[in-house]
Design a protein around this motif. Structure first.
Motif, PDB file in Angstrom:
ATOM      1  N   VAL A 182      15.816  95.675  -0.555  1.00 32.05           N
ATOM      2  CA  VAL A 182      14.967  95.654   0.469  1.00 32.05           C
ATOM      3  C   VAL A 182      14.001  94.453   0.290  1.00 32.05           C
ATOM      4  CG1 VAL A 182      12.858  96.848   1.067  1.00 32.05           C
ATOM      5  CG2 VAL A 182      14.996  98.193   0.681  1.00 32.05           C
ATOM      6  N   ASP A 183      13.870  93.659   1.292  1.00 33.06           N
ATOM      7  CA  ASP A 183      13.113  92.351   1.545  1.00 33.06           C
ATOM      8  C   ASP A 183      11.478  92.670   1.986  1.00 33.06           C
ATOM      9  OD1 ASP A 183      14.822  90.739   0.071  1.00 33.06           O
ATOM     10  OD2 ASP A 183      15.395  89.683   1.581  1.00 33.06           O
ATOM     11  N   VAL A 205      12.761  98.830   7.594  1.00 36.07           N
ATOM     12  CA  VAL A 205      12.846  98.302   6.371  1.00 36.07           C
ATOM     13  C   VAL A 205      13.875  97.003   6.497  1.00 36.07           C
ATOM     14  CG1 VAL A 205      14.175  98.608   4.198  1.00 36.07           C
ATOM     15  CG2 VAL A 205      12.561 100.581   5.112  1.00 36.07           C
ATOM     16  N   THR A 206      13.662  95.909   5.940  1.00 31.91           N
ATOM     17  CA  THR A 206      14.482  94.762   6.244  1.00 31.91           C
ATOM     18  C   THR A 206      15.013  94.538   4.935  1.00 31.91           C
ATOM     19  OG1 THR A 206      12.802  93.957   7.544  1.00 31.91           O
ATOM     20  CG2 THR A 206      14.480  92.337   6.634  1.00 31.91           C
ATOM     21  N   LEU A 207      16.561  94.422   5.099  1.00 30.93           N
ATOM     22  CA  LEU A 207      17.394  94.098   4.001  1.00 30.93           C
ATOM     23  C   LEU A 207      17.825  92.513   3.919  1.00 30.93           C
ATOM     24  CD1 LEU A 207      20.037  97.058   4.422  1.00 30.93           C
ATOM     25  CD2 LEU A 207      17.759  97.017   3.189  1.00 30.93           C
ATOM     26  N   GLN A 230      14.277  97.361  -3.865  1.00 27.53           N
ATOM     27  CA  GLN A 230      15.191  98.626  -3.883  1.00 27.53           C
ATOM     28  C   GLN A 230      16.446  98.256  -3.205  1.00 27.53           C
ATOM     29  OE1 GLN A 230      13.687 101.900  -1.317  1.00 27.53           O
ATOM     30  NE2 GLN A 230      14.690 103.488  -2.900  1.00 27.53           N
ATOM     31  N   ARG A 231      17.611  98.660  -3.694  1.00 26.75           N
ATOM     32  CA  ARG A 231      18.741  98.318  -3.387  1.00 26.75           C
ATOM     33  C   ARG A 231      19.601  99.551  -2.850  1.00 26.75           C
ATOM     34  NH1 ARG A 231      20.293  93.178  -4.991  1.00 26.75           N
ATOM     35  NH2 ARG A 231      22.258  93.434  -3.593  1.00 26.75           N
ATOM     36  N   ILE A 232      20.242  99.383  -1.543  1.00 30.73           N
ATOM     37  CA  ILE A 232      20.874 100.343  -0.987  1.00 30.73           C
ATOM     38  C   ILE A 232      22.161  99.954  -0.576  1.00 30.73           C
ATOM     39  CG2 ILE A 232      18.612 101.048   0.096  1.00 30.73           C
ATOM     40  CD1 ILE A 232      21.222  99.734   2.563  1.00 30.73           C
ATOM     41  N   ILE A 233      23.028 100.948  -0.198  1.00 28.64           N
ATOM     42  CA  ILE A 233      24.559 100.747  -0.148  1.00 28.64           C
ATOM     43  C   ILE A 233      24.731 100.522   1.473  1.00 28.64           C
ATOM     44  CG2 ILE A 233      26.639 101.860  -0.342  1.00 28.64           C
ATOM     45  CD1 ILE A 233      25.601 103.413  -2.516  1.00 28.64           C
ATOM     46  N   VAL A 234      25.232  99.267   1.669  1.00 31.14           N
ATOM     47  CA  VAL A 234      25.583  99.205   3.087  1.00 31.14           C
ATOM     48  C   VAL A 234      26.901  99.997   3.551  1.00 31.14           C
ATOM     49  CG1 VAL A 234      26.106  97.086   4.530  1.00 31.14           C
ATOM     50  CG2 VAL A 234      24.200  96.917   2.898  1.00 31.14           C
ATOM     51  N   PHE A 235      27.965  99.821   2.608  1.00 30.86           N
ATOM     52  CA  PHE A 235      29.076 100.390   2.622  1.00 30.86           C
ATOM     53  C   PHE A 235      29.692 100.645   1.298  1.00 30.86           C
ATOM     54  CE2 PHE A 235      30.771  96.244   3.877  1.00 30.86           C
ATOM     55  CZ  PHE A 235      31.793  96.288   2.940  1.00 30.86           C
TER      56      PHE A 235
END
Length: 347
Positions: free
Chosen positions: A248-249, A256-258, A304-309
């Motif tokens: 997350v940037d 929320v901008t990734l 924070q890191r999120i799973i794109v796929f």
């Protein structure tokens, strides 16, 4: 301080090994040819070939000769390159002991001439066109092709080690008809004195779902990397070997901008698809050059890191689910990822 927003494709050796084991068990007694086109479907040939060889894989499939040469630098296993090549590449393949797929008289004559120049013996897999019309000898040209290859065998500069084809996979009936043509071609080759070591007709989907179509060798790529077919169910015993994460940037105005975008290989047309967040799936609102905006969730914060796929994602967020949004296949989502995405191989 280095920004931590670099997107990462995290790749699991263990999942790769498990998938290979599951595929081999599924297709037995047919032998696995692990296909490694497009840099092992975007995962990286160097580690993947070495890992697969360590599990006992003895056949590798490479679309072209340069890819086959990369694999050859890592293993002494059998390597099959099926795309026609120029004389220089074909000569290099013969020198490196790479098996060549042959689907035209022009290429057959060129490869035989190359073997003669090197005073070597090239291993040939003759391709019969069973209806896909991608390439291959039409049935009416098959006997001539076999005769030319057999003459080279008599001279000691070639060996017919395989007969192969591609299935259209348009319907069961068409694939059954293709198998009949394939079996006819094998018999005609054997009647002419050829003694092919292997026969291969099926790729991933048909190898998995149509056991009656499997021959002695099955060419499987996507499933070994845990990429299911478009509109297809999950494959028992397999799982995605990788996951794409982004940080997350920015968080503002319900968005929320990734730190990942089309410059990293994310298709701009993925608006409306969903990605996995700690609060569940959230919709992609927009994909720009270096960023992707998604619906906000409670507790979202910068870094924070999120799973794109991929692995660890629930619901829609796997590569094939994203691909289905834009009428393509899961491997395209992976192979589009650019070098700006860091690849990290873990156990």
């Amino acid at each position: 301080m280095e920004r931590m927003s670099v997107p990462v494709l995290e790749i699991s050796r263990g999942a790769f090994r498990a998938n290979i084991a599951a595929v081999r068990a599924r297709i037995a007694p047919s032998e696995l040819m692990l296909v490694m086109k497009d840099d092992a479907y975007g995962h990286g040939i160097e580690w993947a070939a070495a890992e697969a060889a360590a599990t006992g894989v003895t056949w590798f499939g490479a679309y072209d000769v340069p890819t086959a040469q990369r694999i050859r630098s890592l293993t002494d296993a059998r390597i099959f390159a099926w795309a026609p090549s120029n004389d220089e590449e074909a000569d290099a393949a013969i020198t490196a002991g790479i098996d060549l797929g042959i689907g035209s008289l022009e290429y057959l004559h060129a490869v035989i001439a190359g073997a003669a120049r090197q005073n070597s013996c090239v291993r040939l897999h003759l391709k019969i066109d069973t209806g896909l019309h991608r390439n291959g000898f039409r049935p009416e040209a098959w006997d001539e092709a076999v005769a030319v290859a057999r003459a080279a065998e008599e001279r000691g500069i070639a060996r017919i080690v395989g007969v192969w084809s591609h299935l259209a996979e348009a319907s069961d009936a068409e694939d059954d008809a293709a198998r009949a043509v394939f079996r006819w071609a094998v018999q005609r080759a054997e009647d002419a004195g050829a003694r092919p070591e292997v026969r291969h007709l099926t790729a991933s989907a048909a190898s998995w779902w149509r056991p009656e179509l499997r021959e002695s060798l099955s060419r499987i790529g996507a499933f070994c990397y845990g990429i299911r077919s478009a509109d297809g169910p999950a494959l028992a015993g397999t799982a995605p070997i990788s996951r794409l994460t982004a940080a997350v940037d920015a968080v503002d105005d319900g968005r929320v901008t990734l730190g990942i975008g089309s410059f990293h290989g994310v298709p701009s047309t993925l608006r409306g698809a969903r990605v996995a967040t700690p609060a569940g799936l959230r919709e992609i609102l927009e994909v720009d050059g270096a960023s992707t905006a998604v619906e906000a969730w409670p507790g979202a914060h910068i870094g924070q890191r999120i799973i794109v796929f991929g692995t660890g994602a629930d619901g829609e967020a796997d590569a094939t689910a994203l691909a289905e949004r834009i009428d393509t296949v899961g491997e395209e989502i992976l192979t589009r990822l650019t070098p700006a995405v860091r690849r990290v191989v873990v156990d």
